[in-house]
Scaffold this motif. Structure first.
Motif, short mmCIF file in Angstrom:
data_model
loop_
_atom_site.label_atom_id
_atom_site.label_comp_id
_atom_site.label_asym_id
_atom_site.label_seq_id
_atom_site.Cartn_x
_atom_site.Cartn_y
_atom_site.Cartn_z
N MET A 132 37.08 40.57 49.96
CA MET A 132 37.96 41.35 49.10
C MET A 132 37.74 42.85 49.22
SD MET A 132 40.10 39.34 47.61
CE MET A 132 40.12 38.39 49.13
N LEU A 133 36.53 43.28 49.63
CA LEU A 133 36.28 44.71 49.79
C LEU A 133 37.09 45.29 50.95
CD1 LEU A 133 34.48 47.18 51.22
CD2 LEU A 133 34.81 47.18 48.74
N PRO A 134 36.96 44.78 52.17
CA PRO A 134 37.81 45.32 53.24
C PRO A 134 39.29 45.03 53.04
CG PRO A 134 36.57 43.42 54.02
CD PRO A 134 35.99 43.80 52.68
N VAL A 135 39.62 43.92 52.39
CA VAL A 135 41.02 43.64 52.09
C VAL A 135 41.64 44.79 51.30
CG1 VAL A 135 42.49 42.24 50.57
CG2 VAL A 135 41.04 41.13 52.26
N GLY A 136 40.91 45.32 50.30
CA GLY A 136 41.45 46.38 49.46
C GLY A 136 41.16 47.77 49.98
N PHE A 141 46.88 48.12 50.21
CA PHE A 141 47.72 47.27 49.37
C PHE A 141 48.48 46.22 50.19
CE2 PHE A 141 47.12 50.92 46.59
CZ PHE A 141 46.84 50.29 45.39
N GLY A 142 48.89 46.58 51.41
CA GLY A 142 49.61 45.62 52.23
C GLY A 142 48.74 44.42 52.60
N THR A 143 47.50 44.70 53.01
CA THR A 143 46.59 43.60 53.34
C THR A 143 46.23 42.81 52.10
OG1 THR A 143 45.70 44.93 55.15
CG2 THR A 143 44.38 43.06 54.43
N ALA A 144 46.09 43.49 50.95
CA ALA A 144 45.81 42.79 49.70
C ALA A 144 46.91 41.79 49.38
CB ALA A 144 45.65 43.79 48.55
N ALA A 145 48.15 42.21 49.59
CA ALA A 145 49.28 41.30 49.35
C ALA A 145 49.30 40.17 50.37
CB ALA A 145 50.60 42.08 49.41
N ALA A 146 49.05 40.51 51.65
CA ALA A 146 49.12 39.51 52.70
C ALA A 146 48.02 38.46 52.56
CB ALA A 146 49.02 40.19 54.07
N ALA A 159 43.09 35.54 43.91
CA ALA A 159 42.83 36.30 45.14
C ALA A 159 43.67 37.58 45.18
CB ALA A 159 43.13 35.44 46.36
N SER A 160 44.94 37.49 44.79
CA SER A 160 45.79 38.68 44.81
C SER A 160 45.31 39.71 43.79
CB SER A 160 47.25 38.30 44.51
OG SER A 160 47.79 37.55 45.59
N SER A 161 44.92 39.26 42.61
CA SER A 161 44.41 40.19 41.58
C SER A 161 43.17 40.92 42.08
CB SER A 161 44.09 39.42 40.30
OG SER A 161 45.28 38.93 39.69
N LEU A 162 42.26 40.20 42.72
CA LEU A 162 41.06 40.82 43.25
C LEU A 162 41.39 41.81 44.37
CD1 LEU A 162 38.72 37.69 43.40
CD2 LEU A 162 38.41 39.68 41.93
N GLY A 163 42.31 41.42 45.24
CA GLY A 163 42.69 42.30 46.34
C GLY A 163 43.34 43.58 45.87
N PHE A 164 44.27 43.47 44.93
CA PHE A 164 44.96 44.65 44.42
C PHE A 164 44.02 45.53 43.58
CE2 PHE A 164 48.91 42.52 45.62
CZ PHE A 164 49.62 43.59 46.14
N PRO A 311 43.99 40.37 34.30
CA PRO A 311 42.63 40.79 33.92
C PRO A 311 41.67 39.62 33.70
CG PRO A 311 44.27 42.06 32.72
CD PRO A 311 45.01 40.97 33.44
N ALA A 312 42.19 38.50 33.20
CA ALA A 312 41.32 37.34 32.96
C ALA A 312 40.72 36.82 34.26
CB ALA A 312 42.11 36.24 32.26
N ALA A 313 41.47 36.98 35.37
CA ALA A 313 40.97 36.51 36.66
C ALA A 313 39.81 37.36 37.17
CB ALA A 313 42.10 36.51 37.69
N LEU A 314 39.71 38.60 36.63
CA LEU A 314 38.64 39.50 37.05
C LEU A 314 37.39 39.35 36.19
CD1 LEU A 314 40.75 42.77 37.53
CD2 LEU A 314 40.30 40.98 39.21
N ALA A 315 37.57 38.78 35.00
CA ALA A 315 36.46 38.71 34.05
C ALA A 315 35.25 37.97 34.61
CB ALA A 315 36.93 38.06 32.75
#
Length: 462
Positions: A132-136, A141-146, A159-164, A311-315
């Motif tokens: 998720m670090l290199p993804v973001g 943002f494009g890679t985070a979405a992909a 996964a998308s929440s973490l990436g964004f 936000p709950a997915a990040l908690a």
């Protein structure tokens, strides 16, 4: 509850309003100008706060998070029609290629391995968490979405929440850190030009002088037949449609096979481009118009992506995320303050700033930071990056496509080790061939920087 076209109208309408608000705020609020905060990020943050996950003042539909899957497919389909495929890596850009490639591939490889051998044992995270670090950061943002949408397709929740989240943090880190280093470089007389004032239109985001407003493309058809914008948008949307139909057919035949929609869209787009060349219409589509459509899709994708963060997915990950981001910043600082001087010698500050900007956010951010230290782009940084990108593009596009496939195939560890080995090999090669350390950097490469304009569109999208 049944999803209707009017639900989509409300979702797109609210995000469109927030994009306009974000642009107006950039024009009016000096802090946003100093941070060079893009309007889509402001719009996404407003959508997150005002949306159903926080205040509930804006009633987005439950499908608001799915738009990014389609929008990133549009971006990759557009890329296939607009990217430059010719050229070769010039000798003057070899250090830029080695610097960019090792930084990019090391960030992927090392953090995938950290996810497996540090975060998983200590925090109990999944194998893919370090990704998720290199993804973001270096992905954006494009890679985070992909990557996020691909992982969620196989049941990876959040996964998308973490990436964004990583992409948003990376952008803020890029701007704040870049401003500090640029100001230090200017005061210490380490820059090519000591005056680092950015143009007003770059700060405010609004081009007030009508004579200075650039064209976003050229018409390739007469409107009496078809509106040029409709033709270009039709080509791109049809490309995504073919990719979607083909993807469905593959899933029906092999249920366990999952190919990301954006990857197929890119391949179909390349075939479409080849088809235009075969019928002797290679310039039937205008690259600038295609890039403008891609840019618009990217803006909406960023806004929707941030607004749909749960936000709950990040908690459950907040402690691991803090450490992940800290380690990511340390890695990028190492490449800025240690590796950039090794690769670029005397004039490392401009190239290092540019590399810092896109290592943590995007090429557009890197260019904005570069202009603080090199407002007239006389250092030649963009020329070098534009040429070097020809050799770097396969790594960037390949990582975005292969990373989720590696997770799907349970090959995350192998992916991390192979990536790290490739980066280490290029690093060793740089020293063996005496590219680094660079004692002196050639001054004969200065120029307007326009040489990189075509190639940098790809990274802006991704």
């Amino acid at each position: 509850m049944e999803f209707t076209p009017y639900d989509m109208l409300l979702d797109v309408g609210w995000i469109s309003l927030l994009l306009i608000v974000g642009n107006v705020l950039r024009q009016r609020i000096r802090m946003l100008q100093q941070l060079l905060l893009p309007a889509p990020i402001t719009a996404g943050l407003l959508g997150l706060v005002l949306g159903p996950e926080v205040l509930g003042w804006i009633n987005f539909s439950e499908n608001v998070g799915t738009y990014t899957t389609i929008l990133i497919a549009v971006v990759f389909a557009s890329m296939a029609y607009s990217m430059d495929l010719g050229g070769s890596v010039a000798k003057g850009a070899r250090n830029m290629w080695a610097f960019s490639t090792t930084m990019f591939v090391f960030q992927w490889g090392l953090f995938v391995l950290l996810g497996l051998y540090l975060f998983k044992p200590v925090f109990g995270t999944e194998d893919w968490f370090g990704m998720m670090l290199p993804v973001g950061f270096v992905g954006g943002f494009g890679t985070a979405a992909a990557v996020g949408s691909s992982l969620e397709d196989i049941g990876v929740e959040g996964a998308s929440s973490l990436g964004f989240t990583a992409a948003t943090v990376g952008t803020l880190v890029a701007i704040v850190g870049g401003v500090i280093v640029a100001n230090w470089g200017i005061r210490a007389s380490k820059t090519t030009e000591l005056q680092g004032e950015l143009p007003e239109d770059l700060r405010s985001g609004y081009i007030e002088n009508e004579d200075e407003r650039p064209s976003i493309g050229k018409a390739t058809t007469n409107p009496s037949s078809i509106e040029p914008l409709a033709l270009h948008a039709g080509f791109i949307v049809f490309t995504v449609l073919i990719a979607y139909v083909l993807n469905d057919a593959i899933k029906a035949q092999w249920p366990n096979v999952s190919i990301p929609l954006y990857a197929l869209s890119f391949v179909i787009g390349l075939l479409g481009r080849l088809g235009l060349r075969l019928v002797r219409r290679p310039n039937y589509l205008d690259k600038d118009t295609v890039s403008a459509i891609s840019g618009a899709a990217t803006d909406y994708m960023i806004a929707f992506g941030i607004a749909s963060i749960v936000p709950a997915a990040l908690a459950d990950y907040w402690q691991a995320l803090v450490l992940l981001f800290v380690l990511g910043v340390v890695f990028c600082l190492f490449y800025l303050l240690v590796m950039a001087p090794l690769y670029f010698g005397e004039h490392w500050i401009e190239r290092g700033l540019f590399g810092w900007g896109w290592a943590t956010a995007a090429v557009a951010t890197g260019i904005a930071l570069l202009k603080m230290a090199d407002p007239k782009l006389k250092s030649g940084t963009l020329n070098e990056y534009g040429v070097a990108y020809v050799g770097f593009a396969p790594f960037e596009i390949g990582m975005t496509i292969l990373a989720p496939i590696a997770v799907i195939a349970s090959f995350t560890g192998g992916f991390g080790w192979i990536s790290t080995a490739i980066a280490a090999g290029i690093l060793v090669m740089s020293f063996v061939l005496k590219w680094a350390p660079a004692k002196k950097y050639a001054d004969g490469q200065s120029g307007a920087g326009s040489g990189g304009s075509g190639s940098t569109r790809i990274k802006n999208a991704i």
